[in-house]
Design a protein around this motif. Sequence first.
Motif, PDB file in Angstrom:
ATOM      1  N   LEU A 448      40.691  20.470 -16.329  1.00 43.43           N
ATOM      2  CA  LEU A 448      40.939  21.554 -15.378  1.00 43.43           C
ATOM      3  C   LEU A 448      39.770  22.526 -15.296  1.00 43.43           C
ATOM      4  CD1 LEU A 448      44.690  22.479 -15.929  1.00 43.43           C
ATOM      5  CD2 LEU A 448      43.661  21.612 -13.848  1.00 43.43           C
ATOM      6  N   ARG A 449      39.102  22.715 -16.398  1.00 41.43           N
ATOM      7  CA  ARG A 449      38.000  23.667 -16.418  1.00 41.43           C
ATOM      8  C   ARG A 449      36.843  23.228 -15.541  1.00 41.43           C
ATOM      9  NH1 ARG A 449      35.118  24.703 -22.077  1.00 41.43           N
ATOM     10  NH2 ARG A 449      34.537  22.541 -21.620  1.00 41.43           N
ATOM     11  N   THR A 450      36.606  21.914 -15.472  1.00 41.23           N
ATOM     12  CA  THR A 450      35.448  21.396 -14.726  1.00 41.23           C
ATOM     13  C   THR A 450      35.838  20.665 -13.449  1.00 41.23           C
ATOM     14  OG1 THR A 450      35.510  19.376 -16.073  1.00 41.23           O
ATOM     15  CG2 THR A 450      34.117  21.193 -16.850  1.00 41.23           C
ATOM     16  N   LEU A 451      37.137  20.524 -13.189  1.00 42.05           N
ATOM     17  CA  LEU A 451      37.578  19.738 -12.031  1.00 42.05           C
ATOM     18  C   LEU A 451      37.155  20.426 -10.731  1.00 42.05           C
ATOM     19  CD1 LEU A 451      39.224  17.209 -11.262  1.00 42.05           C
ATOM     20  CD2 LEU A 451      41.243  18.693 -11.123  1.00 42.05           C
ATOM     21  N   LYS A 452      36.620  19.606  -9.819  1.00 43.69           N
ATOM     22  CA  LYS A 452      36.164  20.118  -8.534  1.00 43.69           C
ATOM     23  C   LYS A 452      37.135  19.703  -7.438  1.00 43.69           C
ATOM     24  CE  LYS A 452      31.271  20.054  -9.782  1.00 43.69           C
ATOM     25  NZ  LYS A 452      31.192  21.513  -9.867  1.00 43.69           N
ATOM     26  N   ALA A 455      37.845  15.933  -6.013  1.00 43.45           N
ATOM     27  CA  ALA A 455      37.483  14.904  -6.987  1.00 43.45           C
ATOM     28  C   ALA A 455      38.575  13.859  -7.090  1.00 43.45           C
ATOM     29  CB  ALA A 455      37.229  15.548  -8.350  1.00 43.45           C
ATOM     30  N   ARG A 456      38.151  12.603  -7.356  1.00 45.52           N
ATOM     31  CA  ARG A 456      39.126  11.534  -7.539  1.00 45.52           C
ATOM     32  C   ARG A 456      39.734  11.661  -8.929  1.00 45.52           C
ATOM     33  NH1 ARG A 456      37.162   5.773  -5.922  1.00 45.52           N
ATOM     34  NH2 ARG A 456      35.855   6.094  -7.757  1.00 45.52           N
ATOM     35  N   VAL A 457      41.031  11.466  -9.008  1.00 47.87           N
ATOM     36  CA  VAL A 457      41.730  11.643 -10.275  1.00 47.87           C
ATOM     37  C   VAL A 457      42.632  10.457 -10.550  1.00 47.87           C
ATOM     38  CG1 VAL A 457      41.690  14.166 -10.177  1.00 47.87           C
ATOM     39  CG2 VAL A 457      43.589  12.936  -9.137  1.00 47.87           C
TER      40      VAL A 457
END
Length: 471
Positions: A448-452, A455-457
């Motif tokens: 969560l801290r770096t998720l843009k 972005a594909r998850v």
Amino acid sequence: MNTWKKIGIGVAGAAVLAGAIALTIHQINKDVVTVQSAVVVRQDLNSVVTASGEVKPLTYTNVLGEGIGKITGIPVKEGDHVKKGDVLLRIESVQPAADVEAQRATLESAEAGIASSEANNESAQADVNARASDLEHAKLEWDRGQGLYKEGLIAKQDYDTRKAAYDSAVAALASAKARAAQAKAQIGQAHSSHSQSAAMLNRFRDVLRKTTYTAPIDGVVTYIAVRVGENVVPGIQNATGSYLMTISDMSVVTSEVMVDETDIVNVKMGEVADVTIDAIPAKIFKGTVTEVGTQAVLRSSGLASTQSTTGNQEAKDFKVVVTLENPPGGLRPGLSSTAKIVTARRKGINVIPIQALVVRTQKDLEAAAKKSGSTESVTLAANRPAPDPTAADATSTKNPEIQGLFVVRDGRAEFKPVTTGIMGVTDIELVDGVNEGDQIITGSYKALRTLKPGARVKVDNSEPKVSDATP
């Protein structure tokens, strides 16, 4: 071509094909972020302020030393129930009792002096009356003698005798009046002496009374700090007297807790609370907030902030008193307690885990939208006011932060600004931004801290594996 060559060519071809497939899979999954997710659910939510403190009776009193002397007896022991006026402790009283007796004798002497002065005053008044009568008789004789002397009926010697008698009567009356005034003044002096003796007797009686300590309230003797033979010292100036014992009225029991300054604004009078006592585990007692402190207390020293002569930025607490509805028997003051005060309630609302909330800047969201080719603009969440253009922080003004959630849409993380409401222990109210049933990303913290945005998850909600390696 022999058989071994054919086999070698086949193996090589299979290896190349496997490598190509693996490379393709790696390229496909290279930018995929593994996350955990949850679903927005509708349920009831309570906002709770938790604070720790101790059990205290609503009414209690600390018995302090008032007189000076050695303790000769303590008729009570800890745990005894006492009524108002019951004897708690005695100190030596020989000298105070002797002072009372001596002063009582002095008072009786002053009363006798008043009686004697009043008798003297009556005698002086009677003498004034007698002298006034003598003066009246002498004046008549003097007036008659003047007439007879003018007519030559009496001798000059008789005339002079009558005049001398008149003058003597005048002087005698003046002297009697002076003695009467003196006798009256003596009565006032005797009354003043009597009042002074009575005041001194009250003082000595008060000193004697302070050699016997009685219960000021009904309650339980919860602590005795002294023993027979120890000396008691009264308070002087800013120093309190010797601490002797504590009497507590345990009919109304409270939990006095210290609430952090960041939570005190949410606590109001009359709010309900669940109280737990460490000495009585696995049991919850209902209570009501009956007092909310208005003075901050320094956490390090326990003193009120107004008592500090210098400014400081250390943490502060506020005292909150929760009165227990049905306190159990056997509670003792000082037992550790924890109060969970319900400051707000919501029923049937959308709720999400607190850790799902993230903050992204306006520039980050615009860059992500531009990269994905989206023309959708991102608006600020309603619970975050627009930045003040006059603020000193130019960075936050030009690039404001937006609170929101990541929602899983077609295998990608889509950022949604949200408005939040009350906060529970682990969950928070969701006012708007996403809908019930939406799949939101809740972890991990690193992801969560770096998720843009965009972005594909890949969602993996399996339990984390525990390593078997020994330290």
